[in-house]
Write a protein that holds these residues in place. Structure first.
Motif, PDB file in Angstrom:
ATOM      1  N   THR A  17       0.841  -1.202   0.000  1.00 44.89           N
ATOM      2  CA  THR A  17       0.000   0.000   0.000  1.00 44.89           C
ATOM      3  C   THR A  17       0.875   1.250   0.000  1.00 44.89           C
ATOM      4  O   THR A  17       0.641   2.186  -0.776  1.00 44.89           O
ATOM      5  CB  THR A  17      -0.945  -0.003   1.230  1.00 44.89           C
ATOM      6  N   LEU A  18       1.912   1.268   0.845  1.00 41.44           N
ATOM      7  CA  LEU A  18       2.828   2.421   0.903  1.00 41.44           C
ATOM      8  C   LEU A  18       3.551   2.602  -0.428  1.00 41.44           C
ATOM      9  O   LEU A  18       3.657   3.720  -0.942  1.00 41.44           O
ATOM     10  CB  LEU A  18       3.856   2.237   2.025  1.00 41.44           C
ATOM     11  N   LYS A  19       4.047   1.510  -0.987  1.00 40.54           N
ATOM     12  CA  LYS A  19       4.791   1.585  -2.261  1.00 40.54           C
ATOM     13  C   LYS A  19       3.916   2.109  -3.387  1.00 40.54           C
ATOM     14  O   LYS A  19       4.401   2.743  -4.316  1.00 40.54           O
ATOM     15  CB  LYS A  19       5.327   0.199  -2.642  1.00 40.54           C
ATOM     16  N   ASN A  20       2.610   1.825  -3.311  1.00 37.75           N
ATOM     17  CA  ASN A  20       1.688   2.253  -4.364  1.00 37.75           C
ATOM     18  C   ASN A  20       1.062   3.619  -4.095  1.00 37.75           C
ATOM     19  O   ASN A  20       0.090   4.003  -4.746  1.00 37.75           O
ATOM     20  CB  ASN A  20       0.582   1.205  -4.557  1.00 37.75           C
ATOM     21  N   GLY A  21       1.599   4.352  -3.113  1.00 36.24           N
ATOM     22  CA  GLY A  21       1.103   5.700  -2.840  1.00 36.24           C
ATOM     23  C   GLY A  21      -0.208   5.732  -2.058  1.00 36.24           C
ATOM     24  O   GLY A  21      -0.899   6.744  -2.051  1.00 36.24           O
ATOM     25  N   GLY A  22      -0.534   4.613  -1.408  1.00 35.89           N
ATOM     26  CA  GLY A  22      -1.782   4.544  -0.650  1.00 35.89           C
ATOM     27  C   GLY A  22      -1.616   4.965   0.805  1.00 35.89           C
ATOM     28  O   GLY A  22      -0.513   5.240   1.273  1.00 35.89           O
ATOM     29  N   LEU A  23      -2.754   5.000   1.514  1.00 36.10           N
ATOM     30  CA  LEU A  23      -2.776   5.358   2.923  1.00 36.10           C
ATOM     31  C   LEU A  23      -3.029   4.122   3.776  1.00 36.10           C
ATOM     32  O   LEU A  23      -3.874   3.295   3.441  1.00 36.10           O
ATOM     33  CB  LEU A  23      -3.898   6.363   3.218  1.00 36.10           C
ATOM     34  N   ILE A  24      -2.290   4.028   4.888  1.00 36.38           N
ATOM     35  CA  ILE A  24      -2.528   2.934   5.823  1.00 36.38           C
ATOM     36  C   ILE A  24      -3.007   3.516   7.154  1.00 36.38           C
ATOM     37  O   ILE A  24      -2.689   4.648   7.505  1.00 36.38           O
ATOM     38  CB  ILE A  24      -1.266   2.053   6.049  1.00 36.38           C
ATOM     39  N   LEU A  25      -3.771   2.706   7.865  1.00 41.82           N
ATOM     40  CA  LEU A  25      -4.185   3.023   9.232  1.00 41.82           C
ATOM     41  C   LEU A  25      -3.400   2.023  10.067  1.00 41.82           C
ATOM     42  O   LEU A  25      -3.516   0.812   9.849  1.00 41.82           O
ATOM     43  CB  LEU A  25      -5.700   2.803   9.350  1.00 41.82           C
ATOM     44  N   TYR A  26      -2.556   2.507  10.971  1.00 37.81           N
ATOM     45  CA  TYR A  26      -1.639   1.590  11.642  1.00 37.81           C
ATOM     46  C   TYR A  26      -1.345   1.985  13.079  1.00 37.81           C
ATOM     47  O   TYR A  26      -1.429   3.158  13.433  1.00 37.81           O
ATOM     48  CB  TYR A  26      -0.349   1.473  10.832  1.00 37.81           C
ATOM     49  N   PRO A  27      -0.994   0.988  13.910  1.00 36.91           N
ATOM     50  CA  PRO A  27      -0.660   1.285  15.295  1.00 36.91           C
ATOM     51  C   PRO A  27       0.781   1.775  15.369  1.00 36.91           C
ATOM     52  O   PRO A  27       1.627   1.350  14.595  1.00 36.91           O
ATOM     53  CB  PRO A  27      -0.799  -0.080  15.985  1.00 36.91           C
ATOM     54  N   THR A  28       1.038   2.707  16.279  1.00 33.47           N
ATOM     55  CA  THR A  28       2.410   3.188  16.479  1.00 33.47           C
ATOM     56  C   THR A  28       2.744   3.013  17.956  1.00 33.47           C
ATOM     57  O   THR A  28       1.943   2.463  18.709  1.00 33.47           O
ATOM     58  CB  THR A  28       2.557   4.679  16.082  1.00 33.47           C
ATOM     59  N   ASP A  29       3.879   3.507  18.382  1.00 28.92           N
ATOM     60  CA  ASP A  29       4.256   3.400  19.792  1.00 28.92           C
ATOM     61  C   ASP A  29       3.511   4.426  20.647  1.00 28.92           C
ATOM     62  O   ASP A  29       3.710   4.499  21.846  1.00 28.92           O
ATOM     63  CB  ASP A  29       5.773   3.544  19.968  1.00 28.92           C
ATOM     64  N   THR A  30       2.640   5.223  20.023  1.00 23.52           N
ATOM     65  CA  THR A  30       1.825   6.172  20.783  1.00 23.52           C
ATOM     66  C   THR A  30       0.356   5.819  20.535  1.00 23.52           C
ATOM     67  O   THR A  30      -0.198   4.986  21.231  1.00 23.52           O
ATOM     68  CB  THR A  30       2.149   7.628  20.395  1.00 23.52           C
ATOM     69  N   ILE A  31      -0.256   6.451  19.531  1.00 22.97           N
ATOM     70  CA  ILE A  31      -1.658   6.182  19.214  1.00 22.97           C
ATOM     71  C   ILE A  31      -1.743   5.705  17.755  1.00 22.97           C
ATOM     72  O   ILE A  31      -0.761   5.748  17.036  1.00 22.97           O
ATOM     73  CB  ILE A  31      -2.522   7.449  19.436  1.00 22.97           C
ATOM     74  N   TRP A  32      -2.940   5.272  17.332  1.00 22.34           N
ATOM     75  CA  TRP A  32      -3.110   4.851  15.938  1.00 22.34           C
ATOM     76  C   TRP A  32      -2.865   6.039  15.012  1.00 22.34           C
ATOM     77  O   TRP A  32      -3.221   7.178  15.346  1.00 22.34           O
ATOM     78  CB  TRP A  32      -4.523   4.291  15.724  1.00 22.34           C
ATOM     79  N   GLY A  33      -2.255   5.750  13.864  1.00 19.10           N
ATOM     80  CA  GLY A  33      -1.924   6.820  12.937  1.00 19.10           C
ATOM     81  C   GLY A  33      -2.390   6.529  11.524  1.00 19.10           C
ATOM     82  O   GLY A  33      -2.667   5.391  11.154  1.00 19.10           O
ATOM     83  N   ILE A  34      -2.477   7.598  10.740  1.00 21.33           N
ATOM     84  CA  ILE A  34      -2.684   7.480   9.297  1.00 21.33           C
ATOM     85  C   ILE A  34      -1.301   7.682   8.715  1.00 21.33           C
ATOM     86  O   ILE A  34      -0.609   8.649   9.066  1.00 21.33           O
ATOM     87  CB  ILE A  34      -3.640   8.569   8.770  1.00 21.33           C
TER      88      ILE A  34
END
Length: 193
Positions: A17-34
């Motif tokens: 998704t990242l390689k194709n210029g898309g957006l991901i919804l993902y967990p980080t070491d703080t809060i969920w991120g776009i």
């Protein structure tokens, strides 16, 4: 210490998704991120559009190691490495003189906020992607940040290209990072503690 299991398929989907210029919804070491590729201006435009965010507000990027800082910041004061090491909470440092990033990822004053992550999914994703990833809270502009996956607005879930499965069942609320601005001279000030 036992490392949480990161599903290869989940990782590969996020990577594609990242390689194709898309957006991901993902967990980080703080809060969920776009997130998206921090070097892809079109992908970053999609993040601004999705959040309804003012383009004068800068984004922050995630890296998996402080060895990468020199690739994205012109001058790194020595104290930066000490600050990163000394905090047991995630810390975002705003550096002046950003480079090698999409122009719309960088603040109008040329600065960029960078956080070195220690999150198992993010670390593996960043190591494999080999580029920085935008991280902005998974909320619509003006709304409170979602502390858990369940609190994320359905509109955001519908509009991203991929939702990471890792961490969706985590119910302990995330906490935003400490933010500090670091001058090339080594002077720093806290923007959020």
């Amino acid at each position: 210490m036992h490392r949480p299991f990161v599903d290869k398929e989940d990782l590969n989907q996020a990577l594609e998704t990242l390689k194709n210029g898309g957006l991901i919804l993902y967990p980080t070491d703080t809060i969920w991120g776009i997130g998206c590729d921090a070097t892809n201006p079109e992908a970053i435009e999609k993040v601004f559009a999705l959040k309804g965010r003012d383009k004068s507000k800068s984004m922050l990027i995630l890296l998996h190691s402080d060895n990468q800082l020199a690739s994205y910041v012109r001058e790194i004061p020595e104290v930066a490495y000490q600050l990163i090491e000394s905090y047991d909470r995630p810390i975002t440092i705003v550096y002046s003189g950003a480079k090698n990033l999409a122009e719309n990822a960088i603040a109008e004053d040329g600065s960029i906020g960078i956080r070195i992550v220690a999150h198992p999914f993010c670390q593996q994703l960043l190591q494999r992607f080999k580029k920085p990833i935008i991280s902005t809270s998974a909320n619509l502009s003006g709304q409170p940040s979602a502390q858990t996956f369940d609190q994320i607005d359905e509109l955001i879930k519908e509009k991203v290209d991929y939702i990471v499965k890792f961490g969706q069942n985590e119910d302990s609320p995330g906490t935003p990072s400490i933010i500090m601005k670091l001058d090339p001279s080594g002077k720093f000030e806290f923007l959020r503690k």
